[in-house]
Design a protein around this motif. Sequence first.
Motif, PDB file in Angstrom:
ATOM      1  N   HIS A 164       0.891  -1.310   0.025  1.00 22.32           N
ATOM      2  CA  HIS A 164       0.071   0.106   0.117  1.00 22.32           C
ATOM      3  C   HIS A 164       0.719   1.322   0.030  1.00 22.32           C
ATOM      4  CE1 HIS A 164      -2.950   3.027   1.286  1.00 22.32           C
ATOM      5  NE2 HIS A 164      -2.153   3.316   2.615  1.00 22.32           N
ATOM      6  N   ILE A 165       1.842   1.246   0.759  1.00 21.15           N
ATOM      7  CA  ILE A 165       2.618   2.323   1.124  1.00 21.15           C
ATOM      8  C   ILE A 165       3.531   2.743  -0.291  1.00 21.15           C
ATOM      9  CG2 ILE A 165       4.686   3.463   2.232  1.00 21.15           C
ATOM     10  CD1 ILE A 165       3.455   1.952   4.850  1.00 21.15           C
ATOM     11  N   SER A 166       4.032   1.686  -0.673  1.00 19.17           N
ATOM     12  CA  SER A 166       4.710   1.918  -2.016  1.00 19.17           C
ATOM     13  C   SER A 166       4.094   2.283  -3.251  1.00 19.17           C
ATOM     14  CB  SER A 166       5.632   0.490  -2.262  1.00 19.17           C
ATOM     15  OG  SER A 166       4.797  -0.509  -2.576  1.00 19.17           O
ATOM     16  N   GLN A 167       2.733   1.969  -3.307  1.00 17.05           N
ATOM     17  CA  GLN A 167       1.753   2.306  -4.288  1.00 17.05           C
ATOM     18  C   GLN A 167       1.027   3.280  -4.155  1.00 17.05           C
ATOM     19  OE1 GLN A 167      -0.342  -1.290  -4.940  1.00 17.05           O
ATOM     20  NE2 GLN A 167       1.312  -2.439  -5.044  1.00 17.05           N
ATOM     21  N   ASN A 168       1.043   4.149  -3.212  1.00  7.64           N
ATOM     22  CA  ASN A 168       0.310   5.494  -2.815  1.00  7.64           C
ATOM     23  C   ASN A 168       1.266   6.204  -2.111  1.00  7.64           C
ATOM     24  OD1 ASN A 168      -2.617   4.622  -3.131  1.00  7.64           O
ATOM     25  ND2 ASN A 168      -1.799   2.709  -1.997  1.00  7.64           N
ATOM     26  N   GLU A 169       1.517   7.368  -3.124  1.00  6.40           N
ATOM     27  CA  GLU A 169       2.310   8.446  -2.618  1.00  6.40           C
ATOM     28  C   GLU A 169       1.841   9.218  -1.634  1.00  6.40           C
ATOM     29  OE1 GLU A 169       3.450  11.025  -5.955  1.00  6.40           O
ATOM     30  OE2 GLU A 169       4.628   9.352  -6.915  1.00  6.40           O
ATOM     31  N   THR A 170       0.315   9.070  -1.405  1.00  9.44           N
ATOM     32  CA  THR A 170      -0.587  10.094  -0.439  1.00  9.44           C
ATOM     33  C   THR A 170      -0.648   9.212   0.693  1.00  9.44           C
ATOM     34  OG1 THR A 170      -2.320   9.305  -1.370  1.00  9.44           O
ATOM     35  CG2 THR A 170      -1.410  11.512  -2.136  1.00  9.44           C
ATOM     36  N   SER A 171      -0.223   7.799   0.935  1.00 10.76           N
ATOM     37  CA  SER A 171      -0.403   7.204   2.082  1.00 10.76           C
ATOM     38  C   SER A 171       0.183   7.779   3.330  1.00 10.76           C
ATOM     39  CB  SER A 171       0.176   5.820   2.136  1.00 10.76           C
ATOM     40  OG  SER A 171       0.407   5.094   3.220  1.00 10.76           O
ATOM     41  N   THR A 172      -0.914   7.693   4.331  1.00  5.65           N
ATOM     42  CA  THR A 172      -0.345   8.490   5.647  1.00  5.65           C
ATOM     43  C   THR A 172       0.063   7.392   6.570  1.00  5.65           C
ATOM     44  OG1 THR A 172      -2.759   8.008   6.354  1.00  5.65           O
ATOM     45  CG2 THR A 172      -2.116  10.155   5.513  1.00  5.65           C
ATOM     46  N   PHE A 173       0.499   6.238   6.349  1.00  3.45           N
ATOM     47  CA  PHE A 173       0.840   5.071   7.297  1.00  3.45           C
ATOM     48  C   PHE A 173       2.643   5.109   7.252  1.00  3.45           C
ATOM     49  CE2 PHE A 173      -3.272   3.272   6.179  1.00  3.45           C
ATOM     50  CZ  PHE A 173      -3.798   3.547   7.581  1.00  3.45           C
ATOM     51  N   LYS A 174       3.070   4.897   8.289  1.00  2.35           N
ATOM     52  CA  LYS A 174       4.640   4.895   8.511  1.00  2.35           C
ATOM     53  C   LYS A 174       4.973   3.765   9.544  1.00  2.35           C
ATOM     54  CE  LYS A 174       6.357   8.860   9.963  1.00  2.35           C
ATOM     55  NZ  LYS A 174       6.974   9.574  10.692  1.00  2.35           N
ATOM     56  N   ILE A 175       5.463   2.780   9.304  1.00  6.65           N
ATOM     57  CA  ILE A 175       5.814   1.746  10.454  1.00  6.65           C
ATOM     58  C   ILE A 175       7.162   2.269  10.825  1.00  6.65           C
ATOM     59  CG2 ILE A 175       6.461  -0.465  10.771  1.00  6.65           C
ATOM     60  CD1 ILE A 175       4.815  -1.581   8.406  1.00  6.65           C
ATOM     61  N   ILE A 176       7.400   2.527  12.193  1.00  7.25           N
ATOM     62  CA  ILE A 176       8.322   3.026  12.799  1.00  7.25           C
ATOM     63  C   ILE A 176       9.126   2.038  13.932  1.00  7.25           C
ATOM     64  CG2 ILE A 176       7.964   5.546  12.220  1.00  7.25           C
ATOM     65  CD1 ILE A 176       7.186   5.694  15.351  1.00  7.25           C
ATOM     66  N   ALA A 177       8.368   1.074  14.385  1.00  8.24           N
ATOM     67  CA  ALA A 177       8.662   0.054  15.420  1.00  8.24           C
ATOM     68  C   ALA A 177       8.308  -1.250  15.211  1.00  8.24           C
ATOM     69  CB  ALA A 177       8.537   0.805  16.631  1.00  8.24           C
ATOM     70  N   LEU A 178       9.078  -2.233  15.525  1.00  8.49           N
ATOM     71  CA  LEU A 178       8.590  -3.524  15.341  1.00  8.49           C
ATOM     72  C   LEU A 178       9.217  -4.494  16.600  1.00  8.49           C
ATOM     73  CD1 LEU A 178       9.739  -4.398  11.551  1.00  8.49           C
ATOM     74  CD2 LEU A 178       7.470  -3.948  12.311  1.00  8.49           C
ATOM     75  N   MET A 179       8.333  -5.197  17.178  1.00  6.78           N
ATOM     76  CA  MET A 179       9.035  -6.113  18.033  1.00  6.78           C
ATOM     77  C   MET A 179       8.432  -7.381  17.981  1.00  6.78           C
ATOM     78  SD  MET A 179       7.553  -5.092  22.143  1.00  6.78           S
ATOM     79  CE  MET A 179       8.681  -5.524  23.447  1.00  6.78           C
ATOM     80  N   ASN A 180       9.301  -8.370  18.290  1.00  3.14           N
ATOM     81  CA  ASN A 180       8.739  -9.775  18.648  1.00  3.14           C
ATOM     82  C   ASN A 180       9.360 -10.106  20.138  1.00  3.14           C
ATOM     83  OD1 ASN A 180      11.467 -10.834  18.511  1.00  3.14           O
ATOM     84  ND2 ASN A 180      11.394 -11.576  16.486  1.00  3.14           N
ATOM     85  N   SER A 181       9.103 -11.631  20.483  1.00  3.53           N
ATOM     86  CA  SER A 181       9.110 -11.834  21.868  1.00  3.53           C
ATOM     87  C   SER A 181      10.655 -11.654  22.384  1.00  3.53           C
ATOM     88  CB  SER A 181       8.729 -13.297  22.171  1.00  3.53           C
ATOM     89  OG  SER A 181       9.043 -14.243  21.158  1.00  3.53           O
TER      90      SER A 181
END
Length: 357
Positions: free
Chosen positions: A23-40
């Motif tokens: 979605h982000i790569s196909q939409n210049e106007t996307s408002t989403f930004k993944i800034i943090a990831l976590m697993n166990s």
Amino acid sequence: MVNIGIIGVGLVGSELISQLSAHISQNETSTFKIIALMNSTKQLLSNSSYSSLDLSSWKNDLSAKGTTSNLVSFINYLSEAPTPSIVIDNTSSQEIANSYPLFIEKGLHIVAPNKKAFSSDLKLYKEIREKATEKKRFIYHESTVGAGLPVLSTLTDLIRTKDKIIKIEGIFSGTLSYIFNEFSRLDGEKKKFSEIVKIAKENGYTEPDPRDDLNGLDVARKVVILSRLVGKDLSLDTLPVENIVPEPLRTLDSATEFMASLTEYDEYFEKLNTTANNNQQVLRYIGVIDPIGDKSEVKLVSLPSSHPFTALKGSDNIIAFTTERFPSPLIIQGAGAGAAVTAFGIFSDLFKISDRT
Ligand code: NHO
């Protein structure tokens, strides 16, 4: 921009990152930004200017550059961002669910496929709801019932518009849907119950230990979630749940032992099936929500072939809402398990929040 922090990057979490990334790569106007990831074990936070993580290499980056998981620092990082942040809980952890009140205190919105916060301790559930209202934060968990099917959003709309909910019933487990669609049919084809459970396990439809599906707890959690949404203070310990794991097999140590011993009960299940079939009926495992009385329950039933629940395919779910406006029930049906549809439910919740922030 809406910042996203994802806790849990297993089956569902990884699929969600793929969907978001496309979605982000196909939409210049996307408002989403993944800034943090976590697993166990590890977490990966972006930099102090809160730019997006590199989604093409997140798996490697998490394992190579990630630091030891620390929920407090993860949450603080998200909450200090200059624009709104959503935390997504893709774990099945009770500990993470217990932290939702803290997430809200810190100003975060929450999206979760994890059923624990909404179906365990009633006190926790109420605290989350009250805090969210007080702090004006959004909590969405569409994929906790029926994966991506619009079950909770439909129910919320019915309640908001003051329809009177008379009954909700459905086949809420993809696994048990598959097992009984295969096992109990009127076309004359006969398969052994243990064989079907074995195939379901081999295809990855069941939990690692199929007793965790057959004991009804997953369906019970979904019934509790829907009941609480209609305003009933239902809990897992008061809901009648039919556990279809034969009693002597409940205490076996391993899934392997269980699978080996289940063959001894093929005759027992076949007898149930034959009784139903002789009456032109089939067996289905259903959940019932009774918003008015105390008849909510989870059970194995026999249904006539004319009943809409008997025509399901594969691991589909079906949910029927009988209301004052829909005396002939409003029915939602479709794929109710699997990473793609579960991630879709989470993704659609993200839009509901971003549209309102
Ligand atoms: P995984 O693959 O085990 O991944 C869990 C992730 O959480 C891992 O990255 C793990 O490291 C991380 N984790 C665990 N504890 C943690 C902790 N304390 N701190 C940080 N990270 C932690 O699980 P899944 O399959 O990706 O599932 C994730 C969540 O989605 C679970 O709560 C699950 O119940 C929920 N969910 C999954 C499905 C599904 O199809 N896989 C569905 C709904 C919700 O529609 C589905 C459904 O109901 C299927 C059901 N079995 C049925 O109907 O038959």
